[in-house]
Design a protein around this motif. Sequence first.
Motif, PDB file in Angstrom:
ATOM      1  N   ARG A 205       2.206 -15.015 -15.175  1.00 43.61           N
ATOM      2  CA  ARG A 205       1.736 -16.244 -16.094  1.00 43.61           C
ATOM      3  C   ARG A 205       3.251 -16.586 -16.961  1.00 43.61           C
ATOM      4  O   ARG A 205       3.808 -15.818 -17.203  1.00 43.61           O
ATOM      5  CB  ARG A 205       0.670 -15.875 -17.111  1.00 43.61           C
ATOM      6  N   TRP A 206       3.311 -18.116 -16.743  1.00 44.93           N
ATOM      7  CA  TRP A 206       4.290 -18.701 -17.402  1.00 44.93           C
ATOM      8  C   TRP A 206       3.502 -19.939 -18.041  1.00 44.93           C
ATOM      9  O   TRP A 206       3.366 -21.156 -17.514  1.00 44.93           O
ATOM     10  CB  TRP A 206       5.554 -18.856 -16.991  1.00 44.93           C
ATOM     11  N   LYS A 207       3.072 -19.846 -19.217  1.00 45.41           N
ATOM     12  CA  LYS A 207       2.572 -21.026 -19.867  1.00 45.41           C
ATOM     13  C   LYS A 207       2.827 -22.485 -19.865  1.00 45.41           C
ATOM     14  O   LYS A 207       4.180 -22.459 -20.058  1.00 45.41           O
ATOM     15  CB  LYS A 207       2.073 -20.675 -21.352  1.00 45.41           C
ATOM     16  N   GLY A 208       2.335 -23.339 -19.127  1.00 47.54           N
ATOM     17  CA  GLY A 208       2.574 -24.635 -19.199  1.00 47.54           C
ATOM     18  C   GLY A 208       3.758 -24.719 -17.875  1.00 47.54           C
ATOM     19  O   GLY A 208       4.069 -25.966 -17.742  1.00 47.54           O
ATOM     20  N   HIS A 209       3.865 -23.507 -17.137  1.00 46.26           N
ATOM     21  CA  HIS A 209       4.702 -24.008 -15.993  1.00 46.26           C
ATOM     22  C   HIS A 209       4.203 -23.468 -14.718  1.00 46.26           C
ATOM     23  O   HIS A 209       4.523 -23.671 -13.748  1.00 46.26           O
ATOM     24  CB  HIS A 209       6.175 -22.968 -16.005  1.00 46.26           C
ATOM     25  N   LEU A 210       3.306 -22.654 -14.714  1.00 47.18           N
ATOM     26  CA  LEU A 210       2.456 -21.998 -13.398  1.00 47.18           C
ATOM     27  C   LEU A 210       0.984 -22.583 -13.415  1.00 47.18           C
ATOM     28  O   LEU A 210       0.429 -22.776 -14.630  1.00 47.18           O
ATOM     29  CB  LEU A 210       2.510 -20.561 -13.464  1.00 47.18           C
ATOM     30  N   PRO A 211       0.389 -22.493 -12.430  1.00 47.86           N
ATOM     31  CA  PRO A 211      -0.859 -23.034 -12.087  1.00 47.86           C
ATOM     32  C   PRO A 211      -1.787 -22.166 -13.143  1.00 47.86           C
ATOM     33  O   PRO A 211      -1.236 -20.736 -13.255  1.00 47.86           O
ATOM     34  CB  PRO A 211      -1.118 -22.951 -10.867  1.00 47.86           C
ATOM     35  N   GLU A 212      -2.966 -22.315 -13.506  1.00 46.63           N
ATOM     36  CA  GLU A 212      -3.908 -21.668 -14.191  1.00 46.63           C
ATOM     37  C   GLU A 212      -5.104 -20.970 -13.467  1.00 46.63           C
ATOM     38  O   GLU A 212      -5.599 -21.824 -12.861  1.00 46.63           O
ATOM     39  CB  GLU A 212      -4.331 -22.281 -15.402  1.00 46.63           C
TER      40      GLU A 212
ATOM     41  N   ASN B 281       5.608 -17.506 -30.993  1.00 43.35           N
ATOM     42  CA  ASN B 281       5.776 -18.809 -30.521  1.00 43.35           C
ATOM     43  C   ASN B 281       6.783 -18.596 -29.035  1.00 43.35           C
ATOM     44  O   ASN B 281       7.441 -19.601 -28.860  1.00 43.35           O
ATOM     45  CB  ASN B 281       6.119 -19.644 -31.317  1.00 43.35           C
ATOM     46  N   LEU B 282       6.219 -17.631 -28.381  1.00 41.50           N
ATOM     47  CA  LEU B 282       7.309 -17.363 -27.014  1.00 41.50           C
ATOM     48  C   LEU B 282       6.511 -17.714 -25.722  1.00 41.50           C
ATOM     49  O   LEU B 282       7.055 -17.362 -24.671  1.00 41.50           O
ATOM     50  CB  LEU B 282       7.451 -15.895 -27.268  1.00 41.50           C
ATOM     51  N   GLU B 283       5.337 -17.889 -25.958  1.00 37.90           N
ATOM     52  CA  GLU B 283       4.389 -18.076 -24.618  1.00 37.90           C
ATOM     53  C   GLU B 283       5.124 -18.909 -23.678  1.00 37.90           C
ATOM     54  O   GLU B 283       4.993 -18.716 -22.353  1.00 37.90           O
ATOM     55  CB  GLU B 283       2.926 -18.235 -24.846  1.00 37.90           C
ATOM     56  N   GLU B 284       5.432 -20.205 -24.194  1.00 35.19           N
ATOM     57  CA  GLU B 284       6.011 -21.287 -23.318  1.00 35.19           C
ATOM     58  C   GLU B 284       7.368 -20.852 -22.767  1.00 35.19           C
ATOM     59  O   GLU B 284       7.688 -21.586 -22.035  1.00 35.19           O
ATOM     60  CB  GLU B 284       5.741 -22.567 -23.963  1.00 35.19           C
ATOM     61  N   ASP B 285       7.884 -20.004 -23.444  1.00 35.47           N
ATOM     62  CA  ASP B 285       9.295 -19.430 -23.092  1.00 35.47           C
ATOM     63  C   ASP B 285       9.253 -17.963 -22.280  1.00 35.47           C
ATOM     64  O   ASP B 285      10.636 -17.675 -22.250  1.00 35.47           O
ATOM     65  CB  ASP B 285      10.201 -19.499 -24.284  1.00 35.47           C
ATOM     66  N   THR B 286       8.444 -17.573 -21.866  1.00 37.81           N
ATOM     67  CA  THR B 286       8.153 -16.387 -21.336  1.00 37.81           C
ATOM     68  C   THR B 286       7.482 -16.080 -20.134  1.00 37.81           C
ATOM     69  O   THR B 286       6.306 -16.435 -20.430  1.00 37.81           O
ATOM     70  CB  THR B 286       7.755 -15.134 -22.259  1.00 37.81           C
ATOM     71  N   VAL B 287       8.280 -15.659 -19.073  1.00 34.98           N
ATOM     72  CA  VAL B 287       7.334 -15.311 -17.976  1.00 34.98           C
ATOM     73  C   VAL B 287       6.772 -13.821 -18.212  1.00 34.98           C
ATOM     74  O   VAL B 287       7.588 -13.095 -18.377  1.00 34.98           O
ATOM     75  CB  VAL B 287       8.035 -15.244 -16.834  1.00 34.98           C
TER      76      VAL B 287
ATOM     77  N   LEU C  57      11.549 -12.786 -19.849  1.00 37.46           N
ATOM     78  CA  LEU C  57      10.748 -12.121 -19.036  1.00 37.46           C
ATOM     79  C   LEU C  57      10.141 -10.731 -19.628  1.00 37.46           C
ATOM     80  O   LEU C  57      10.923  -9.999 -20.296  1.00 37.46           O
ATOM     81  CB  LEU C  57      11.598 -11.500 -17.792  1.00 37.46           C
ATOM     82  N   LEU C  58       8.698 -10.678 -19.849  1.00 38.32           N
ATOM     83  CA  LEU C  58       8.045  -9.600 -20.154  1.00 38.32           C
ATOM     84  C   LEU C  58       7.555  -9.019 -19.083  1.00 38.32           C
ATOM     85  O   LEU C  58       6.504  -9.521 -18.626  1.00 38.32           O
ATOM     86  CB  LEU C  58       6.774 -10.362 -21.280  1.00 38.32           C
ATOM     87  N   PHE C  59       7.844  -7.704 -18.821  1.00 36.98           N
ATOM     88  CA  PHE C  59       7.628  -7.297 -17.635  1.00 36.98           C
ATOM     89  C   PHE C  59       6.692  -6.034 -17.940  1.00 36.98           C
ATOM     90  O   PHE C  59       7.208  -5.007 -18.507  1.00 36.98           O
ATOM     91  CB  PHE C  59       8.771  -6.712 -16.784  1.00 36.98           C
ATOM     92  N   PHE C  60       5.406  -6.023 -17.438  1.00 39.46           N
ATOM     93  CA  PHE C  60       4.616  -4.788 -17.646  1.00 39.46           C
ATOM     94  C   PHE C  60       4.418  -4.277 -16.254  1.00 39.46           C
ATOM     95  O   PHE C  60       3.804  -4.405 -15.405  1.00 39.46           O
ATOM     96  CB  PHE C  60       3.001  -5.174 -17.842  1.00 39.46           C
ATOM     97  N   GLY C  61       5.437  -2.929 -16.230  1.00 37.26           N
ATOM     98  CA  GLY C  61       5.370  -2.052 -14.939  1.00 37.26           C
ATOM     99  C   GLY C  61       4.428  -0.917 -15.427  1.00 37.26           C
ATOM    100  O   GLY C  61       4.722   0.033 -16.169  1.00 37.26           O
ATOM    101  N   ILE C  62       3.281  -0.981 -14.814  1.00 42.95           N
ATOM    102  CA  ILE C  62       2.099   0.027 -15.211  1.00 42.95           C
ATOM    103  C   ILE C  62       2.016   1.220 -14.083  1.00 42.95           C
ATOM    104  O   ILE C  62       1.720   0.838 -13.063  1.00 42.95           O
ATOM    105  CB  ILE C  62       0.855  -0.498 -15.306  1.00 42.95           C
TER     106      ILE C  62
END
Length: 456
Positions: free
Chosen positions: A283-290, A242-248, A7-12
């Motif tokens: 976004r979670w590449k390959g797992h959520l709609p685009e 190479n973390l895009e498909e492994d990271t929300v 989980l990469l969490f951008f809290g802005i």
Amino acid sequence: MSKKPNLLFFGIDSLRRNHMSHYGYARLNTPHITEYAKGGITFDNCFSPHIPTTPGYANMMTGRDCFGTGVVGLSQKKIVDGVPVLAEILRDNGYTTTCVGFEGNAAGRGYDNYLSFSGWGPDHDDGRAHKAENMNEVVLPELERLAAQDKPFMLFLRHMDPHSPYLPPQPFQGMFFQGDACDPNDKRMQKVYDFKPFGDYIKSWVPDGCTNPDYVIAQYDAAVAYMDSCIQQILTKLKQLNLEEDTVVIFVSDHGETLYDHDCYFDHHGMYDCTLVVPLIIRWKGHLPEGKRYGDYCQLKDVTPTLLDIMGIENNLPMEGRSLMPLVRGEAREAEPEFYITECTWMRKHGWRTPEWKLIVALEPDFHFKPEIELYNLIKDPEENNNVAAENPEVVEVLKNRMQAWIAKREAETGRPDPMYTNFLMNDRPFVSSQEAYDSKYIGGIADAVKLQQKH
């Protein structure tokens, strides 16, 4: 993928939804976030009902409302006993966790690692604030370190660029303003400087002689654009590893921002929609709609249950928030179009928001000398400039009754009083007059604001 997703969490902090080009703002200030969001889902009507930072993040990180957290004020140090935050939930599920820039906050507990960065005032010879670059100096190597581990990770980043002072470096500084910031015939900034509680603070970071509020608003928008460009560095690093498909990846804010609105200049108090509206992008590449967008109302309390649902983590905890994934899956999700709103830092007020009406009730006199009751028709007057409480006493009464009935229900469910009735702004008692409130509140400069933030 053999392990749970990262989980990469951008809290802005202080990112106002309707000042993002991703949400239709005319200035192109979030092109990188927008491009990234094309691969994920966007929620167009997310609200932070309990402002400012501490209650906002408490809702966001627990899935609870203000009764569930007990938090309504900036200075509160503790969430109600027995209520875990997201970092603790993930730790119990085998995650390693890092927090950047949020140590000491009630919702910032439970991380394995804490890193800091310079996220406030000018920090370079150019007199500008390089907040997001300072963030990246810490984040990029930490992302590499976490990626090398076998355990899934949560990396929480608290970006401060949209929070005052708005001092983006060049070339962003001049991106959205080419006029005269110091026209002596322009008197619009004078009332900002004349507001004693904040006037000297704002004067300490705008250019000497600045008379044009449009310049200051352009600096806010430029700070968002600067942050957006720096965020792209993090997203590029994520792809390189190479973390895009492994990271929300989530983008969200604790609250919006008042700019030259409602006399609440360049801050985030006042329960007007400019402060309550926040972005929510996942976004979670390959797992959520685009590229999907959803217009249903949601709140910060929905963030944690949504993330746990997406990440496949069992959640039997009591939460008022509910996952948004039924919408994504095309299933039914009961709407929540009406909700309780609060602020308890610079002013102590609560209210009730429906799709048509906004009721604001002061629990003690405020330092802006505003009336005790405010009522806005959000359909006829979406910018909330015309208080129609006097013309609609029956609407005020109906909304008050709805609010009080809901408060009574939540008090009965939690066995605790509404925290708005037990949190006061000074000396454990209400202010007796607006003049007392006005005379009691003062930020002198950037250093004073930093000290205030560090205390809370």
